[in-house]
Design an enzyme around this catalytic site. Structure first.
Site, PDB file in Angstrom:
ATOM      1  N   GLY A  97      51.649 -22.358 -45.978  1.00 55.81           N
ATOM      2  CA  GLY A  97      53.198 -21.577 -46.971  1.00 55.81           C
ATOM      3  C   GLY A  97      54.186 -23.594 -46.780  1.00 55.81           C
ATOM      4  O   GLY A  97      54.499 -23.516 -47.524  1.00 55.81           O
ATOM      5  N   TYR A 127      37.975 -16.366 -31.390  1.00 52.62           N
ATOM      6  CA  TYR A 127      38.565 -17.344 -32.353  1.00 52.62           C
ATOM      7  C   TYR A 127      37.614 -17.611 -33.967  1.00 52.62           C
ATOM      8  O   TYR A 127      38.031 -18.373 -34.868  1.00 52.62           O
ATOM      9  CB  TYR A 127      37.502 -18.513 -31.240  1.00 52.62           C
ATOM     10  CG  TYR A 127      37.693 -20.308 -31.638  1.00 52.62           C
ATOM     11  CD1 TYR A 127      38.641 -21.046 -31.974  1.00 52.62           C
ATOM     12  CD2 TYR A 127      36.439 -20.484 -31.968  1.00 52.62           C
ATOM     13  CE1 TYR A 127      38.553 -22.168 -32.358  1.00 52.62           C
ATOM     14  CE2 TYR A 127      36.315 -22.620 -32.360  1.00 52.62           C
ATOM     15  CZ  TYR A 127      37.385 -23.162 -32.648  1.00 52.62           C
ATOM     16  OH  TYR A 127      37.202 -23.820 -33.530  1.00 52.62           O
TER      17      TYR A 127
END
Ligand code: UDP
Length: 318
Positions: free
Chosen positions: A102, A145
């Protein structure tokens, strides 16, 4: 250029900051010190082209001023760390990557994702080319992960395709060198710390599993070149020279001159049996290949850990 590096106080993030500064760029470092350490960036404090924000990229993030690049390196990356902090690991791979993308979109900055060989899981194809989709257990202990990084790759490609963000994805294979955290639990740091402290060397399983170890300066050079390239699809950066864990233990004992004995421990769940990068794409696209082999890189890393001996940071590995 002015670039933001998340995880800038980490092992790779701090070396990457040095690399950008060396070429005259400005760096904004961001870290919450979950697994990074202020010592790794202490030498940059007061540098006129370096600034630092203490912040968790998984929370809403604001950075003042223009940015030309966002490099998302924040994440626990040692199996011991992400087993202890699975939620933070999932959040930084998902929410953290979303926030970093973003920012890149808002600033019209180039974005680079630090991905990992763990996206290949326990690979059924060897060595691993970028076209291999992997063999990952989503609900195993390493899933936090592996799946976070797989999601991170997916959202990076989505921002590229849907929003036109200029993205890069590096798949990082086992990297070692100066500024590794002594207690982070990874094999190279564990073996060196144990050897220097005269403690037993902890081999998990029978030590026949393999890894291919890349020295940090080679890794950072590959990442730096990828950032400057035009390649949107993932690129493996690692050293294809493959060693068994037992060979690594023997080399560490030889180079440290330690009398430590080797002890066996249970193999962690879903521990990949083999790992070796196919670096054809990095060679062709970036003209890159590693130059420092294991013996030389280990010698430099051992010197670094020797320098930490006697300090509070040189705790026995967990
Ligand atoms: N390993 C080991 N002893 C240790 C730490 C790790 O034998 O003290 C093994 C581990 O089981 C794995 C390999 O070394 O097979 C590499 O582990 P590491 O934690 O460095 O990272 P991974 O490559 O598994 O992500």
């Amino acid at each position: 250029m002015r670039v933001l590096i998340t995880g800038a106080a980490g092992f790779l993030g701090s070396h990457l900051a040095d690399r950008f500064l060396k070429d005259g760029h400005s760096v904004v470092g961001l870290d919450n010190f979950l697994t990074g350490h202020p010592d790794n960036i202490a030498h940059l404090m007061g540098h006129d082209r370096f600034s630092f924000i203490r912040h968790n990229i998984s929370d809403y993030s604001y950075v003042a001023g223009p940015l030309d690049g966002v490099l998302h390196f924040a994440s626990p990356a040692s199996p011991v760390d992400y087993l202890e902090m699975p939620i933070q690991t999932l959040k930084v791979g998902s929410l953290g990557t979303h926030n970093a993308l973003g920012l890149a979109l808002a600033k019209q900055a180039r974005f680079l994702l630090a991905s990992t060989s763990e996206v290949y899981g326990d690979p059924l194809v060897h060595p691993q080319p970028e076209t291999y989709w992997g063999n990952v257990n989503p609900i195993g202990p390493r899933g936090c992960y592996d799946e976070a990084k797989r999601f991170a790759e997916a959202i990076t490609m989505a921002y590229h395709r849907a929003q036109g963000v200029d993205t890069r994805i590096v798949r990082i294979f086992n990297t070692y060198g100066t500024r590794m955290r002594p207690g982070d639990g990874r094999v190279v740091s564990n073996f060196i710390v144990q050897a220097l402290n005269g403690e037993p060397i902890s081999i998990y399983g029978d030590g026949s599993q393999s890894r291919s170890f890349c020295y940090v300066s080679d890794e950072v050079e590959g990442i730096y070149r990828l950032f400057q390239s035009d390649e949107h699809l993932p690129v493996n950066i690692g050293n294809p020279n493959e060693f068994t864990v037992r060979q690594l233990a023997e080399l560490v004992l030889e180079l440290t001159g330690s009398k430590s004995v080797i002890t066996s421990h249970p193999l962690p769940t879903d521990d990949p049996k083999v790992r070796q990068p196919d670096i054809t794409r990095a060679r062709t696209l970036l003209g890159w290949e590693p130059t420092i082999q294991l013996r030389e890189g280990l010698a430099q890393t051992i010197e670094y850990f020797r320098g930490l001996q006697g300090s509070a940071r040189m705790q026995p590995p967990t």
